[in-house]
Structure formats: C-alpha cells, structure tokens
Scaffold this motif. Structure first.
Motif, short mmCIF file in Angstrom:
data_model
loop_
_atom_site.label_atom_id
_atom_site.label_comp_id
_atom_site.label_asym_id
_atom_site.label_seq_id
_atom_site.Cartn_x
_atom_site.Cartn_y
_atom_site.Cartn_z
N PRO A 161 9.36 12.96 -2.81
CA PRO A 161 8.69 13.91 -3.70
C PRO A 161 9.37 15.27 -3.65
N GLU A 162 9.34 15.96 -4.77
CA GLU A 162 9.88 17.32 -4.93
C GLU A 162 11.38 17.41 -4.71
N SER A 163 11.87 16.95 -3.56
CA SER A 163 13.30 17.13 -3.29
C SER A 163 14.14 16.15 -4.09
N GLY A 164 13.56 15.04 -4.48
CA GLY A 164 14.27 14.08 -5.31
C GLY A 164 15.28 13.23 -4.56
N GLU A 165 15.31 13.34 -3.27
CA GLU A 165 16.23 12.53 -2.47
C GLU A 165 15.88 11.05 -2.64
N VAL A 166 16.89 10.21 -2.75
CA VAL A 166 16.63 8.79 -2.95
C VAL A 166 16.97 8.02 -1.68
N ILE A 167 16.04 7.22 -1.24
CA ILE A 167 16.31 6.35 -0.10
C ILE A 167 16.32 4.92 -0.62
N GLU A 168 17.43 4.28 -0.46
CA GLU A 168 17.58 2.95 -1.04
C GLU A 168 18.14 2.02 0.03
N VAL A 169 17.75 0.76 -0.06
CA VAL A 169 18.26 -0.20 0.91
C VAL A 169 18.65 -1.46 0.15
N SER A 170 19.74 -2.08 0.57
CA SER A 170 20.17 -3.29 -0.12
C SER A 170 19.33 -4.47 0.36
N GLU A 171 19.37 -5.54 -0.41
CA GLU A 171 18.56 -6.70 -0.05
C GLU A 171 18.93 -7.22 1.34
N GLU A 172 20.22 -7.13 1.65
CA GLU A 172 20.68 -7.64 2.94
C GLU A 172 20.16 -6.81 4.10
N ASP A 173 20.02 -5.50 3.85
CA ASP A 173 19.63 -4.61 4.94
C ASP A 173 18.13 -4.38 5.01
N MET A 174 17.38 -5.07 4.19
CA MET A 174 15.93 -4.88 4.19
C MET A 174 15.39 -4.94 5.61
N PRO A 175 14.54 -3.97 5.96
CA PRO A 175 13.92 -4.08 7.27
C PRO A 175 13.00 -5.32 7.31
N ALA A 176 12.82 -5.85 8.49
CA ALA A 176 11.87 -6.95 8.64
C ALA A 176 10.47 -6.35 8.56
N ILE A 177 9.74 -6.71 7.51
CA ILE A 177 8.42 -6.10 7.33
C ILE A 177 7.34 -7.12 7.72
N VAL A 178 6.46 -6.70 8.61
CA VAL A 178 5.36 -7.56 9.00
C VAL A 178 4.05 -6.83 8.68
N ILE A 179 3.18 -7.52 7.97
CA ILE A 179 1.90 -6.94 7.59
C ILE A 179 0.80 -7.79 8.23
N THR A 180 -0.15 -7.16 8.89
CA THR A 180 -1.21 -7.95 9.50
C THR A 180 -2.55 -7.64 8.83
N SER A 181 -3.42 -8.63 8.87
CA SER A 181 -4.75 -8.44 8.28
C SER A 181 -5.76 -9.29 9.03
N ASN A 182 -6.94 -8.72 9.23
CA ASN A 182 -8.03 -9.48 9.86
C ASN A 182 -8.97 -10.09 8.83
N ARG A 183 -8.56 -10.03 7.58
CA ARG A 183 -9.36 -10.59 6.50
C ARG A 183 -10.72 -9.94 6.36
N GLU A 184 -10.82 -8.66 6.63
CA GLU A 184 -12.11 -8.02 6.41
C GLU A 184 -12.33 -7.77 4.93
N GLN A 185 -11.26 -7.70 4.19
CA GLN A 185 -11.42 -7.72 2.74
C GLN A 185 -10.29 -8.55 2.13
N GLU A 186 -10.58 -9.13 0.99
CA GLU A 186 -9.57 -9.92 0.29
C GLU A 186 -8.48 -8.99 -0.21
N LEU A 187 -7.25 -9.40 -0.06
CA LEU A 187 -6.15 -8.60 -0.59
C LEU A 187 -5.88 -9.05 -2.03
N PRO A 188 -5.38 -8.13 -2.85
CA PRO A 188 -5.13 -8.50 -4.25
C PRO A 188 -4.11 -9.63 -4.36
N THR A 189 -4.31 -10.49 -5.34
CA THR A 189 -3.43 -11.64 -5.53
C THR A 189 -1.98 -11.21 -5.73
#
Lengths: 301, 441
Positions: A161-189
C-alpha cells in the motif's frame, strides 16, 4: 526452486503418511495445504517441524477474531507517518526557539514511504523464496477473511500500500503454505477449492503410542499402556469435549514425575483426570460412569 | 480425455469441474501420478473438502475407475467381492500365486494393489530382473518373499510410466477405463497383471517396482466402514446424530465484523495535551450480532419427535453464542398470538412479536400439515405479517420434501413464507437465502 522433496516427519514429529503425501502434493503443485481435524492432533506442528527439520524460514500468522488481510499482507502505518511528519514540524519549531532537545523519528524518513509499510507474514514469506508460511486457525477469523485471502493466495503477487512496491514470487519459489482449521466455522467453498485439503484422523492406539514415545521417550511402558486404555475409554464415551493428544501428553507429563508403580495406581484411580476432561457436564458424566460401572478402571490393571 | 470425470463425481454430490481436470493434469506433469493409487490420492486432495466427502469420494472413485459400484449400506469388501473387476483380477491372481488364498486375503491384496501409490514404492528394480524371477516356468519359488527385507507388502509389480508422455498416459487411462466399463476389455485391466501393470503379460514395462510401507488400502477399507466418514446424511431429517452438522450451517446467521476506526474523541484529547499536535488514535471494534426468534409448532403428534431435537439445536446455539434468542410456541398455525412456554399457557400477542427490531431473523418450525379450515383469514394475515416485518424469515419443515406437493396447507404456507426442509442441508440453504436477502437491503 522451492523445496519439494517428500518429507515424512522428523525425530520429534510423527507424520501420518497420508498427511505427508498431501503436504508433498500441495508443495509440488504450489498450492496451500488446508488441514482440518480435532484440536490437538498436531496440525500446527507440521509446518513448524518441517521448517525446523529442513532449516527453512517460518512465518506464522495466528488468526484471531480481528484478523484482516492488511495484517496478513501489509499495511501502511498512517499513524506513524503522521506522527513523524508532525515531529518534523515540532523539531523545526524547537530549533527556531533555540531549543536543543529533539524528538526522534527512529530512523524513519517521512520522505520514504517504504519506511511506513508494515509487512505482514505473507509479504515476508513471499519475499523469501523457499520459506514456510503457517496460517493458524483460520476458522477463528471473521467470515470475510478467507475470501479476502483468495486473491493473495492465488496470484503470487502483492502490491504494497501507498509505496507501490511489488512483491512477487514465481510458482517454483512459492512458499509452502499450511493453513489449519478446527472447523469452528465452515470455510467458503471458493477458498477450499484453492487448497489441497487434508483431514487429520484421530490417531489410533498404536500411533498414539509412537507419538508419546517421541515426546516422553523415557516413560515407563506400563504406565503408557494403562493411561492409553483410560484415554481411549474416555474417548469412546462420546463426551462433549473428547480428550485429545495434547491432553494425554500433559497428563503423562504429570505422571512422569511419579514412580511408575505409583503412577499406574494413580491412573487406574483416575487421578488428575481433570487434565483430560474439560467441561463440568463431562466430569459429572464420568463420575456417574465410575459409580455405575465398577469395572471401569478396575479392568485396566 | 477423462472428460466425463467431473460429471461423474458431481453425481455423487462432490464438487468437481474442469479445474479438477486441469489440476489433475498439472499433478501429472509434476510427476505426482504414476499409479492408480496416486490418482486416488491426488483427486482426494483436490476434490474432498470435508471429512464427510470422503465416503462419497471413495464410492465415486471405485465406480469410475474400477467399475465397482457400491450400493447404499454395502461395505466395500462386499462390493468388491461381487464385482466383475475383482472376479477377473482374482482369476489371474490365483493362477499366478499358485496356492490357496482366503477371500479376505484376496480382497486385501486387491485393495493394496489398487491403492499402491508411488510413495509406497521403495525401489525401482530392473523389469528384467523381476520378469526373470517371476517367470511362469520357475514355479517353485514365491518371488515376493525372496530377498527383500520389507516384510509387509507383497507387491512388486506396477508399471512405471516414466517413458510415456502425458498424453499417452491420459489416453491409456481413458481407454482402459472404458474397457473396464464395457466388460470386454480383453487383457487390459487397471490393476493386476494386465493394463496399468503391463508387467507380467508381454513384459511391456521397462521397470518393476519394489514396495514397502503402508498402503492406502487400509484407508479405503476404513472409509467404507467408518461412520466418521459416512457420518451424516445431510438430507435426512434433523436428529441427534446430525445436529452438529445443522449447528455448523446455522452458524452462518451470526453477523460478525471487526474494524479499525479512528477514535476521534481520543485523538482530540491526546492532541490537546500535546499542544495541538494531533496524532490519530485508532480503536478497534468488534461486533457480533445474533438476533433470532424461533417459533416452534409443538402441538399435535406429528411434530412431537422433532420438538426436542429442534430445542436441542437452539439450546446448543445459545450456550455457544449467548445472544438474543427468543423461542415461542404455536399449534399448527399462528393466529393472533404465540406462546412463551411449551405448555402454551402464557401468550403474547402477534403485535408484541412484531414489535421486535426488524433485524431479527425468524425461524419457524412446523410440519404445516393441518386441516384446511384451520388456516383462516386471521391466520393468513398473521403469517403474512411476519415476513413483511422480518425480511429474514424462513419456515423449516420436517416433513420429507416429496410429500409437500400433496399437502394443501404446505402449499399454501409455502407461498407466504419461504420453506426449506428441516435437514442440515436444508438449514444451510435457508441460512444462505437469508444472508443473500441481507445484502440486497
């Protein structure tokens, strides 16, 4: 190139093969892995141990009821920006009056907007190739949060925001993203659709044995066996809040201070069972069971 | 290729579309798919989005790729044993193994072969070596147990398709699948000694594979027998077993918002202290709103079985969220009053009910089945006035939806108030329709 070799757990962390495979698949495809399951089944532990074991940088974003995508990606600190520019005026005024003491802006320069961009875990992880990003307990977030993430997760690109700097990552360098949920609410489809999904099963008795061994390697075998019997017996009762891995580990931690023979007695007598049972209604139910069924506890020896 | 896959999986109530195929294709390109078990794994990650999807997914997979239909209530073992695919495979296998094998062992081996993933594969050995070892002429040895120290799995044959291009592989899969389906596939099977495992018949495979570890077969077996995976029929009427599923869907009615706001008074106050330097102060606000009126028809025998469950549902809701939740009772239909207690002794007038803030959401539960004369003009007026005042108003009906067209009073009430079946899926739809109305205004 991001790390995509098949990781099967570490010394401290016993990784269910199915989970390891799903994790591998998610990393290979450059998609986030969404893990659901009962509390205390080690959802959060997976990325932590993976990062530690492989020596990767880990960024954690614990989700709460006030989470928003700005905290997650980046926000512009208007308050500090205004403060610093005000301070400049103030300092100029002071100088005019011949006062020496000045307020400091702490190395920030109001002319450089980048100084006021507060990067969230996502922006940090995306700017470091081959890192691990954990989004913990996403079900605690306000309802719009997962939907706001959609863009962030699928476009591999953030604009600060504001500064306009762009952070981009290639598909190969994608960080390993792990998302956890206890199912207290349904997540959107739509959100689930962008993730590889894995539901962690509650470990069976054999697996639990191995898990306990990783945490309390010196524990007496008999104590563990008796404790596990009680533990799984309790789980089968259909309590409101069934005890989980975390609870049995705590209970055993307490028992590990006691001599094995004593401990077996204490466990059979259901001592310190409060560590396993979390609600008043459950406690009453268990007490009733013990009263009604003499064999409960007795047949464990 | 495999173009009928999304449609097939959708017919099992799963979410699959062209993106599913694209992802599968991507996974193949990245080398994640080498065996039939890999397809199961990859598709599972892509398609399954809820533990309750696991059962239907496994069902769909067996029907689509193996042509093993699993009928409702049937166990996986049973379905496999009755399938033609298994019979064919068994013939080849028994002949080859050259010893007596129990049915159970057979099913286990079958499952292990189906669910063999490339993760299970410990070591790829030269196809020729295996070929020689398992040559039918050398009948005296059991080739599996011979030299490896991996005791558990006795599988050392699965084709390595690394030589094939992606297109060829896809084509092959589709062809084999078709053949499996039309039952005159000749020697070409997904599993076993033909088809996907060309090794053994003709020696087409360049490499053989040695495996260890635990297969996904165990998982599939579990899925079919475990109520955790086939837990809830989301279309069965609300009962104690699926109440949690209903609770999950009803949670959507909570309006929650969190915002950061500029705290003007605080900014002015602290600004004045600083002698006119106004530094903005922020404060965060969290709002959780849940305003619900529940109207329950507790008169008559037809509703008796549901009243307790419905009360249970909303009681659970109240303990979890503890907000404004008001419960009233009526008998069959609403006239000029509703009752505040279950025995219907204390009443409040309909005007009083309507004096609630219009943001309340109203759930009316009843079977709407009664004698036609019971719905008189007074009742119709009342039923009209409720959705007029409360825009978010639904009627939940425990009566199976197929009977609705045959009951006059249901038809009538349905026109006045949007009606949904009292099932977890129905409640979810009802909540969704409420929420969409909310955004319209």
């Amino acid at each position: 190139m991001a790390e995509t070799s098949h990781w099967t757990g570490s010394e401290k962390y016993l990784c269910d093969p199915a989970l390891a495979q799903a994790f591998h698949m998610a990393r290979t495809l450059g998609m986030p892995l969404l893990i659901e399951g009962e509390p205390g089944t080690g959802k959060t532990e997976l990325p932590i141990h993976y990062a530690k074991d492989r020596g990767l940088d880990l960024e954690v974003y614990p989700v709460g009821s006030k989470s928003n995508v700005e905290q997650f990606v980046a926000r512009f600190d208007h308050v500090k920006y205004l403060r610093d520019s005000q301070i400049e005026i103030l300092n100029a005024q002071r100088e005019e009056k011949g006062l020496d003491s000045k307020l400091t802006t702490g190395d920030r320069d109001p002319d450089s907007l980048n100084d006021y961009v507060v990067k969230g875990p996502a922006a940090v992880a995306y700017s470091k190739p081959n890192s691990v990003l954990l989004i913990d307990e996403i079900d605690k977030a306000p309802r719009e949060f997962p939907n706001d993430l959609l863009y962030a997760l699928s476009h591999r690109k953030f604009i600060m925001p504001e500064s306009g700097e762009v952070i981009e990552v290639s598909e190969e360098d994608m960080p390993a993203i792990v998302i956890t949920s206890n199912r207290e609410q349904e997540l959107p489809t739509a959100f689930k659709g962008r993730c590889i999904y894995h539901y962690i099963d509650f470990p069976d008795q054999d697996t639990m044995n191995k898990i306990i061994d990783k945490h309390h390697p010196k524990m007496d075998e008999k104590v563990v066996r008796v404790a596990l019997d009680v533990f799984y017996h309790l789980r089968r009762l259909g309590l409101e809040r069934a005890p989980t891995t975390r609870e049995i580990l705590n209970w055993l931690k307490y028992m590990s201070e006691i001599a094995p023979n004593e401990a077996v007695k204490k466990i059979a007598g259901l001592e310190g069972i409060g560590a396993l049972i979390k609600t008043q209604a459950d406690m009453e139910r268990v007490s009733r069971m013990i009263g009604a069924d003499e064999s409960f506890g007795a047949n464990l020896n | 290729m495999l173009s009928s896959l999304p449609e097939h999986f959708r017919s099992h109530g799963l979410k699959a579309d062209v993106r599913t195929l694209l992802l599968l294709r991507k996974a193949m390109q990245k080398g994640l798919v080498k065996t039939l078990g890999d397809i199961y794994n990859v598709l599972k990650g892509i398609i399954v989005k809820d533990p309750s999807d696991m059962g239907p997914f496994t069902k769909a997979y067996y029907a689509y790729f193996l042509h093993i239909p699993i009928k409702p209530g049937q166990t996986l073992e049973d379905a496999i044993k009755r399938s033609e695919t298994f019979q064919k495979w068994k013939m080849d296998y028994v002949e080859e193994a050259d010893r007596d094998i129990t049915d159970e062992e057979l099913v286990n081996t079958f499952l292990d072969e189906v669910h063999l993933t490339s993760y299970d594969i410990k070591e790829v050995v030269s196809g020729k070596e295996i070929w020689d070892k398992d040559n039918p002429d050398q009948e005296d040895t059991d080739p599996m147990n011979e030299d490896d120290d991996i005791p558990s799995r006795k599988l050392d044959k699965m084709a390595d398709y690394s030589e094939l291009s992606l297109e060829e592989l896809l084509e092959r899969m589709e062809k084999v699948r078709e053949q499996q389906k039309t039952r005159h596939g000749g020697g070409s099977h997904w599993i076993g000694t033909g088809g996907i495992s060309p090794y053994g018949h003709g020696g087409a495979a360049k490499n053989g594979i040695r495996v260890g570890g635990q297969g996904g077969g165990k998982m599939a077996r579990k899925v079919m027998g475990d109520k955790n995976y086939f837990p809830i029929d989301r279309d069965s009427t609300l009962n104690d077993n699926n109440i949690d599923a209903a609770l999950a869907s009803i949670k959507g009615v909570i309006e929650e918002s969190a915002t950061e706001k500029l705290d003007v008074p605080e900014t002015i106050k602290s600004g004045l202290k600083r002698g006119g330097l106004f530094i903005p102060e922020m404060s965060s606000e969290k709002n959780e709103e849940l305003k619900i009126i529940v109207l329950i028809d507790n008169g008559g025998y037809s509703m008796a079985p549901y009243v307790r469950t419905v009360q249970n549902l909303f009681r659970k809701m109240r303990t979890r969220f503890a907000h404004d939740l008001e419960v009233y009772y009526f008998h069959n239909t609403i006239y000029d009053r509703v009752y505040t207690d279950e025995r219907r002794t204390k009443a409040i007038s309909i005007e009083k009910l309507l004096s609630h803030n219009k943001d309340y959401r109203v759930f009316i539960m009843g079977d709407a089945a009664m004698a036609p004369y019971e719905i008189n003009s007074l009742s119709i007026e009342s039923l009209k006035s409720i959705p007029q005042k409360f825009k978010k108003c639904v009627w939940l009906n425990p009566e199976p939806i197929k009977y609705w067209p045959h009951t006059y009073t249901i038809q009538l009430i349905k026109q006045l108030i949007p009606m949904f079946p009292l099932t977890p899926a129905g409640i979810e739809r009802a909540v969704r329709s409420m929420n969409s109305k909310g955004t319209e205004g």
